[in-house]
Design an enzyme around this catalytic site. Sequence first.
Site, PDB file in Angstrom:
ATOM      1  N   CYS A 131       8.675 -16.941  -9.237  1.00 41.63           N
ATOM      2  CA  CYS A 131       7.508 -16.086  -9.478  1.00 41.63           C
ATOM      3  C   CYS A 131       6.779 -16.558 -10.736  1.00 41.63           C
ATOM      4  CB  CYS A 131       7.933 -14.622  -9.614  1.00 41.63           C
ATOM      5  SG  CYS A 131       6.521 -13.495  -9.706  1.00 41.63           S
ATOM      6  N   ASN A 398       1.031  13.878   1.052  1.00 44.50           N
ATOM      7  CA  ASN A 398       1.061  14.586   2.342  1.00 44.50           C
ATOM      8  C   ASN A 398       0.022  14.068   3.322  1.00 44.50           C
ATOM      9  OD1 ASN A 398       1.816  17.136   0.170  1.00 44.50           O
ATOM     10  ND2 ASN A 398       3.226  16.653   1.845  1.00 44.50           N
ATOM     11  N   THR A 408       6.099  13.476   4.672  1.00 43.53           N
ATOM     12  CA  THR A 408       6.513  12.073   4.832  1.00 43.53           C
ATOM     13  C   THR A 408       7.915  11.804   4.291  1.00 43.53           C
ATOM     14  OG1 THR A 408       5.472  11.472   2.720  1.00 43.53           O
ATOM     15  CG2 THR A 408       4.112  11.268   4.717  1.00 43.53           C
ATOM     16  N   GLU A 473      -1.327   3.323   0.603  1.00 45.71           N
ATOM     17  CA  GLU A 473      -0.072   3.710   1.248  1.00 45.71           C
ATOM     18  C   GLU A 473       0.876   2.516   1.348  1.00 45.71           C
ATOM     19  OE1 GLU A 473      -1.334   7.391   4.145  1.00 45.71           O
ATOM     20  OE2 GLU A 473      -2.187   5.432   4.626  1.00 45.71           O
TER      21      GLU A 473
END
Length: 502
Positions: A131, A398, A408, A473
Amino acid sequence: MKVWCHSFPSSFRSSSSLLLCNSQPTSTNNRQIFFKDKRIRVSQPLTRGPSAFIPEKEVVQANTVDERTNFLVEEYSTSGRLDNITQVMSLHTQYLESFLRSQFYMLRMDGPLPLPHRHYIAIMAAARHQCSYLINMHVDEFLKTGGIAEWLNGLQYVPQRLKNLNEINKLLAHRPWLITKEHIQKLVKTGENNWSLPELVHAVVLLAHYHALASFVFGSGINPERDPEISNGFRLIPVNNFCVCDLANDNNIENASLTGSNFGIVDSLSELEALMERMKRLQEEREDEEASQEEMTTRFEKEKKESLFVVSGDTFHSFPHSDFEDDMIITSDVSRYIEDPGFGYEDFARRGEEHLPTFRAQDYTWENHGFSLVNRLYSDIGHLLDEKFRMVYNLTYNTMATHEDVDTTMLRRALFNYVHCMFGIRYDDYDYGEVNQLLERSLKVYIKTVTCYPERTTKRMYDSYWRQFKHSEKVHVNLLLMEARMQAELLYALRAITRHLT
């Protein structure tokens, strides 16, 4: 025990006046944000936006709306820069605060290790996954905190004590279940190069943190910082060849749309509705009838064995070979910081090999065992890590894509527990049948790649799952994967330390 730290006040909240250096040279390629008369540099990446996977406007919009992010950078950034990781994480400001506070504590506040050593350990951890983004960041910080430039020529130039961390760095990053009390005893044995237990715990926390953060960097497509300054004359490591090829091939955000035929996945809208329906059905089944302990054990073993086939069965065949090479080329710039570069992840439940004992989470939990041990040996870090783990696990808006008022919890638990399953950790009270119901094949490929082989992640993999979901998300998914991975590494290392002590 000698304590190393900057002369920061004990309160995190009051540290900002000493944290940012206003005399730092400013590149013409850096924008500046002025916040309470403090200067925060915002680096310009080589391609548009902080992420190659997420449209720039989505991240910029989040940073513009939420001034809290700038405040957090002022308080807890070690570089004085709103870097690309922070910009992407700012899609979840609540979590960002927990993350920055814990990272700031392990890098800058009172602790057993000298400041330069902390950054060198971060470099060693990031190098296990090639990385270069994190390596460059900590090369810079290593020198700024008084590190010896010669050490950056490679491990042969560092003290033997640091070199001795190689084995535990390697095992933690790729096969943490192999860590035993003998590894701990070897490091803390008497002699001039021995580690005290507080020093070792500090090092282990740093290693686990940066292994997991590498997963987030690759999983979120974090772009390199575009900063032409050469830190103290030291040449920074170029961006991984793999990332450059991936960006050049198909990672243009506007033109990288995926068709269903690429992955054999049903229309994304019906895919979302199907997931919602499965969640509803599982909830109803859970209320009607609870699986027996024997059945739950069987389902865990089944899921563990099935995870064997996720990468070998899907990734090498479903994705074009140019996206996913068997033999990654490791540049000398990265390999100088590690030994045994060919050592990598191997499935916990490998076919045809002697069965390794499953880590039963109930026998050694973070809450009841790991937390108290780490807090005792490295004061207060346990509280900060615990807050971060709880924050990411319980974080919810939610919503699911276009749907609102959705619980969820089931989905978040499946994501977290699937990562632990791949590391051989089993929860007696969890029905692993839910993992198969909730996590589609392309998502499993993505999770395993990000968690176990993060340097191989591509935008095609990121785009292949949950195509109706918002980028924020998916960033939440990456945060869950990162923290689940860090906790898994810590559980194995802390269990070995506990066994050494008893």
